[in-house]
Design an enzyme around this catalytic site. Structure first.
Site, mmCIF file in Angstrom:
data_model
loop_
_atom_site.group_PDB
_atom_site.id
_atom_site.type_symbol
_atom_site.label_atom_id
_atom_site.label_comp_id
_atom_site.label_asym_id
_atom_site.label_seq_id
_atom_site.Cartn_x
_atom_site.Cartn_y
_atom_site.Cartn_z
ATOM 1 N N TYR A 111 38.310 33.772 47.114
ATOM 2 C CA TYR A 111 37.680 34.682 46.160
ATOM 3 C C TYR A 111 36.738 35.656 46.851
ATOM 4 O O TYR A 111 36.846 36.880 46.678
ATOM 5 C CB TYR A 111 36.932 33.914 45.070
ATOM 6 C CG TYR A 111 36.275 34.853 44.071
ATOM 7 C CD1 TYR A 111 37.061 35.599 43.191
ATOM 8 C CD2 TYR A 111 34.892 35.024 44.037
ATOM 9 C CE1 TYR A 111 36.481 36.488 42.295
ATOM 10 C CE2 TYR A 111 34.309 35.902 43.143
ATOM 11 C CZ TYR A 111 35.102 36.638 42.271
ATOM 12 O OH TYR A 111 34.524 37.522 41.391
ATOM 13 N N LYS A 162 36.886 39.711 47.297
ATOM 14 C CA LYS A 162 35.877 40.675 46.875
ATOM 15 C C LYS A 162 35.541 41.637 48.015
ATOM 16 O O LYS A 162 35.389 42.853 47.801
ATOM 17 C CB LYS A 162 34.614 39.948 46.439
ATOM 18 C CG LYS A 162 34.749 39.118 45.182
ATOM 19 C CD LYS A 162 34.359 39.867 43.938
ATOM 20 C CE LYS A 162 32.873 40.097 43.869
ATOM 21 N NZ LYS A 162 32.481 40.722 42.576
ATOM 22 N N ASP A 188 42.533 30.661 38.419
ATOM 23 C CA ASP A 188 42.084 31.957 38.923
ATOM 24 C C ASP A 188 42.923 32.590 40.024
ATOM 25 O O ASP A 188 42.441 33.504 40.702
ATOM 26 C CB ASP A 188 40.643 31.851 39.447
ATOM 27 C CG ASP A 188 39.644 31.397 38.405
ATOM 28 O OD1 ASP A 188 40.029 31.269 37.226
ATOM 29 O OD2 ASP A 188 38.478 31.168 38.767
ATOM 30 N N HIS A 221 41.792 35.973 42.332
ATOM 31 C CA HIS A 221 41.632 35.978 43.788
ATOM 32 C C HIS A 221 42.645 36.905 44.458
ATOM 33 O O HIS A 221 42.280 37.788 45.234
ATOM 34 C CB HIS A 221 41.806 34.569 44.345
ATOM 35 C CG HIS A 221 40.788 33.581 43.860
ATOM 36 N ND1 HIS A 221 40.422 32.458 44.588
ATOM 37 C CD2 HIS A 221 40.047 33.517 42.725
ATOM 38 C CE1 HIS A 221 39.519 31.767 43.922
ATOM 39 N NE2 HIS A 221 39.295 32.389 42.782
ATOM 40 N N ASN A 256 41.109 29.655 28.561
ATOM 41 C CA ASN A 256 40.075 30.679 28.524
ATOM 42 C C ASN A 256 40.335 31.726 29.593
ATOM 43 O O ASN A 256 41.071 31.490 30.552
ATOM 44 C CB ASN A 256 38.699 30.050 28.756
ATOM 45 C CG ASN A 256 38.527 29.581 30.199
ATOM 46 O OD1 ASN A 256 38.078 30.345 31.051
ATOM 47 N ND2 ASN A 256 38.906 28.332 30.477
ATOM 48 N N GLU A 287 37.611 34.587 31.476
ATOM 49 C CA GLU A 287 36.317 35.227 31.540
ATOM 50 C C GLU A 287 36.498 36.671 32.002
ATOM 51 O O GLU A 287 36.349 37.610 31.229
ATOM 52 C CB GLU A 287 35.439 34.438 32.507
ATOM 53 C CG GLU A 287 34.031 34.930 32.680
ATOM 54 C CD GLU A 287 33.322 34.091 33.723
ATOM 55 O OE1 GLU A 287 32.306 33.473 33.391
ATOM 56 O OE2 GLU A 287 33.805 34.048 34.882
ATOM 57 N N GLU A 327 39.157 41.421 36.296
ATOM 58 C CA GLU A 327 39.778 40.975 37.543
ATOM 59 C C GLU A 327 41.255 40.672 37.328
ATOM 60 O O GLU A 327 42.041 40.712 38.272
ATOM 61 C CB GLU A 327 39.029 39.770 38.103
ATOM 62 C CG GLU A 327 37.707 40.164 38.725
ATOM 63 C CD GLU A 327 36.939 39.006 39.331
ATOM 64 O OE1 GLU A 327 36.631 39.052 40.526
ATOM 65 O OE2 GLU A 327 36.620 38.050 38.584
#
Length: 928
Positions: free
Chosen positions: A378, A382, A450, A454, A525, A527, A531
């Site tokens: 991750y 970024k 995720d 990523h 879920n 968030e 992304e």
């Protein structure tokens, strides 16, 4: 560095050949550890000391599927993933699953089913929930299964299976399905209700019952008979193996639903296409008749779907956490949307000072560690994204040396991760058929969370490299590894035996899910929706740069679809989704059961509002389509925060620039000297972004180009057209308003366009009149078309509460793209046919609103006094003659505007009907 194990040369050659065409990973001996993919490789064994998917106690777990499904890639990160991923060791069935309108939970005795219709506000008012609550259990008499397994699945349906050795039950459930289709052996069909049911219809093999205020229909094979004994309802199957249960929108719908009771859904499939600035998608169910010959069905469309379809809808609706769902009586429907814009970067503008930008760029490239110590997937991602954003920016001001240094940094880090055997690598799990980067983070390994968050950064960085060095991106070089990451996250193939179809992107829900196991009472879920769209935008850029139109179009479909879902479900852009009792204008997280004003790690308002914005790139432009929602969002953040942003000020300045560039620049000018950039941001990027939009204006989503890598910006009366040509020869990009832009090869071009349709300097083409008389159509449509089919929509009850002047669960009808010149002295007129049936004391009320420019802000609203209906048979006419109760704003000319009609019950305790499809229910606007 660990030394990779070796394999026989023949196996290496085969794997390399397959991977070069994106077909790997190839089968390999158990002892093998490295799978070559072009110039790169990944491991098929995890690094020592690391973990793959586990239960909550750390016990390794494998997919919970039947033998029939054992060799299929399991679509983790879905709405039903807890059927296959046993996260909690003491629950071998499932956690609650939110299909909408129905909710489900597998238990030992069968499938618990609920239809939550009343939201609860929990967590100090920070979350709204339509939580699963059992109305009934669908099973077989005596069924007591030790587990439930996934037996079959398709794009948005799944078939769980129960077996206790004597009895076997299979049910098929899905998004939008009002039916549960069941097949069972070894026992009678059995439906156990949460309380004694009220029978409203008994037709032998068809039974209508009401449980907890919700109406259900039970369908057994012809010749069978349902028997009610307390809360247990049973029917012998008479040698057959099928029965079904449906949730009804009303008791009067029973005969319509009975028509499709034995038309069992066996497959669901979404297809998509992109052409000339438009994304089209089709959603199709395949059915099989268990008796009779009916092959049609009923399906409920989410708001993001029915807003963008012209297909006929019935008057039936359902409540859901995503707002009203509308029912279509057919096995398929289609949607059409303007494609969301994507650019590699904002264009060069006069608002950016070259010397100042150069200084900010040098701060980045001369840092002692441009990756800021990142080691896991991750945070490395970024950092890659932060550097990739600056490559086109450096080129714009002639800093080719800085550009090339940045590209070198990107290549070096990507190649490090794309090579097995080092401190960083990707590893393939043959049981879960997934690629996990190690070091992992945030459960990307143990929970399969995720991956799209990523890996989107890696694909985005690779796309920027490919823009400047196509040979690096070749499959035989490093492109094969990029495609392998794509296949893990959003694989477009349903026949790929190595990765599941689309994994985390839920094609029917219209957005991705983040949890790999879905092991929560509130469902799955997501968030950081932004992304998720970062990956989609990266696909557009990667496909454009490499000539892979299939991946480019996949990215365009994903981005365009999810952008509408984000607007509706995260930002409540139309203010029609969040319950009125939920006191927030945005949510940080969407759950299967609702939404939460929260993040996983903090309650700080800046992060709650910013997590669905970052990273801000040329793929974020879709956010500018809902400017009123942005203004509400920023205003709420500052209220909750006690003032302007402090920690994530750069992200939130950039967000504000989508609606109010001048305000964002003012904040930058007053606060840019003393802040620390968010970890995916840099002062170079923020300065370039804010000052560029202040110069050229905010994104204008009303106009699209005929290639995905194009966008339009508007400031005052001037439009700026921008496009990037990834190709090796010059091309002309044509925009939907008739303007054109010549773009050299491998370049970005911008300008005011040529081929204007109007003789004046106004960049908007002179509008062709749309017509001023609008009929109502089922599905929330206002149209100037005639020749409709008469129908009706149900106006929800006021619930015994006074809603005079304030819309309450309104029917909403809209016409978009409306053009017209205001007729001086004229006003709005309407006539609406309403019918209260035999109910007394009801009053229907209408509000008509005008968004003059289609920017999402309604410039004029007119609320009329309510109409008190009589309890007599037949339609009554409600018109503007009842008088204007209240109004705001002023009217002006319509240019690509929106006209909205809302109708609701102002008073009373019963529902009523509103006629649609005829010239007797119309709105006449004062325009020519």
């Amino acid at each position: 560095m660990r030394s990779p194990r070796t394999r026989p040369a023949a196996v290496l050659l085969l794997a390399s050949a397959l991977a070069a065409f994106g077909l790997g990973p190839a089968a390999s001996p158990a002892a093998a550890a490295t799978v070559p993919v072009g110039s790169g490789s990944y491991s098929n064994t995890r690094p020592p000391g690391t973990s793959g998917p586990t239960t909550n106690t750390g016990t390794p777990t494998t997919p919970k599927v039947t033998a029939a499904a054992r060799n299929r890639p399991v679509p983790t990160n879905d709405w039903w993933s807890s059927l296959a991923f046993q996260r909690y060791g003491d629950n071998p069935w499932s956690t609650p699953m939110y299909g909408h309108p129905l909710t489900y939970q597998a238990t030992a005795n069968g499938l618990d089913v609920g239809y939550p219709t009343s939201p609860a506000i929990v967590g100090d008012g920070r979350q709204y929930e339509y939580a699963h609550k059992r109305d009934l259990t669908i099973g077989l008499s005596g069924l007591n299964s030790p587990d439930t397994k996934a037996d079959d699945w398709s794009d948005w349906t799944v078939t769980p299976l129960w077996s206790d050795g004597s009895r076997t039950l299979r049910t098929t459930i899905g998004h939008g399905s009002p039916f549960v289709y069941a097949k069972g052996t070894g026992g009678n069909a059995q439906v156990t209700t949460a309380g004694a049911p009220t029978v409203f219809a008994d037709q032998g093999n068809v039974l209508g019952i009401t449980v907890a205020g919700h109406h259900y229909a039970l369908f057994a094979p012809s010749g069978s008979d349902w028997n009610v004994s307390g809360s247990t309802v049973t029917a012998g199957l008479g040698g057959k193996d099928y029965f079904s249960v449906a949730v009804l929108p009303s008791t009067g719908a029973l005969s319509t639903y009975a028509k499709y009771a034995f038309s069992f859904v066996t497959d669901s499939k979404a297809t998509w296409s992109y052409s000339g600035g438009t994304v089209r998608a089709s959603y199709t169910l395949t059915t099989e008749a268990q008796e009779g010959s009916e092959r049609g069905t009923l399906q409920a469309l989410y708001r993001h779907q029915w807003l963008n379809t012209s297909d006929a809808l019935t008057s039936y609706t359902y409540v859901s956490p995503r707002g009203t769902m509308k029912v279509r009586e057919a096995a398929s429907f289609s949607t059409s949307q303007k494609a969301s814009a994507v650019l590699p970067a904002l264009p060069k503008s006069d608002g950016v000072d070259t010397a100042r930008l150069r200084g900010y760029l040098n701060d980045v490239v001369n840092a002692s560690d441009p990756f800021s110590g990142a080691s896991d997937t991750y945070w490395t991602g970024k950092a890659l994204g932060r550097l990739a954003q600056l490559v086109p920016v450096a080129e714009q001001i002639g800093e080719t040396g800085t550009r090339d240094r940045l590209i070198g940094l990107l290549k070096g880090k990507l190649q490090e991760w794309f090579t097995a055997g080092g401190a960083n690598e990707f590893s393939y799990d043959k049981d879960w058929k997934t690629l996990t980067g190690y070091p992992a983070s945030y459960g990307s390994d143990t929970e399969l969370n995720d991956h799209h968050f990523h890996y989107g950064y890696y694909v985005y960085a690779a796309a920027i490299v490919a823009q400047y060095d196509p040979s690096w991106a070749a499959d035989s070089a490093w492109g094969g590894m990029v495609k392998t990451l794509v296949r893990d996250t959003v694989n477009p193939s349903r026949t790929d035996s190595s990765f599941p179809f689309l994994r985390g992107f839920d094609v029917y829900a219209g957005h991705s899910w983040a949890s790999g196991h879905q092991g929560f009472a509130a469902g799955n879920n997501q968030e950081s929706s932004s992304e998720s769209t970062n990956l989609s935008a990266a696909l557009v850029l990667w496909g454009s740069a490499t000539g892979d139109t299939s991946l480019r179009d996949l990215g365009t479909f994903l981005l365009t679809t999810e952008s509408e879902s984000i607007a509706q479900y995260w930002f409540d852009a139309d203010e029609q989704v969040f319950p009125s009792s939920f006191g927030h204008d945005t949510v940080g997280m969407v759950w299967g059961s609702g939404g939460a004003y929260a993040t996983w790690w903090t309650a700080n308002p800046e992060e709650i509002h910013g997590i669905n914005v970052l990273p801000v790139t040329g793929g974020s432009l879709h956010l500018g389509g809902e400017k009123a929602a942005i203004r509400r969002n920023i205003a709420e953040m500052e209220r909750e925060n006690g003032g302007p942003a402090v920690e994530w000020r750069d992200v939130l300045w950039e967000f504000q620039s989508f609606a109010d560039p001048a305000s964002a620049k003012s904040k930058w000018d007053s606060g840019n000297g003393g802040y620390t950039p968010e970890q995916g941001e840099s002062k170079a990027h923020t300065y370039h972004w804010i000052n560029t939009l202040d110069t050229i204006g905010a994104p204008d989503a009303s106009v699209t180009g005929d290639i995905p890598a194009s966008a339009v910006f508007t400031k005052g009366s001037t439009r700026t057209y921008v496009a990037h040509n990834h190709g090796s020869s010059a091309r002309t990009v044509t925009f939907s308003d008739g303007k054109t832009l010549s773009v050299p090869a491998r370049s970005t071009a911008s300008g005011t366009g040529s081929g204007s349709q109007d003789p004046d300097p106004d960049p908007d083409p002179d509008p062709e009149p749309t017509g001023n008389t609008f009929q109502l159509r089922g599905g929330g449509v206002l149209t100037t078309a005639t020749g409709g089919t008469a129908g009706s929509d149900t106006i929800a009850s006021a619930g015994g509460t006074n809603h005079d002047g304030t819309p309450y669960q309104p029917l909403v009808y809209e016409a978009r793209g409306v053009n017209g010149t205001l007729t001086s002295g004229a006003g709005t007129t309407f006539k609406l046919q309403v019918d209260a049936g035999t109910s007394v004391g009801l009053g229907q009320q209408a509000r008509i609103s005008y968004d003059l420019t289609g920017d999402g802000t309604f410039d004029r609203t007119e609320t009329y006094n309510y109409f008190a209906t009589d309890p007599v048979a037949g339609w009554e006419e409600y018109s503007q003659a009842r008088g204007l109760k209240a109004s705001t704003g002023t009217l002006g000319n319509l240019k690509n505007g929106t006209v909205r009609l809302e109708v609701w019950s102002a008073i009373g305790n019963g529902s009523s009907k509103l006629q649609t499809g005829t010239d007797k229910s119309v709105v006449v606007i004062p325009f020519s």
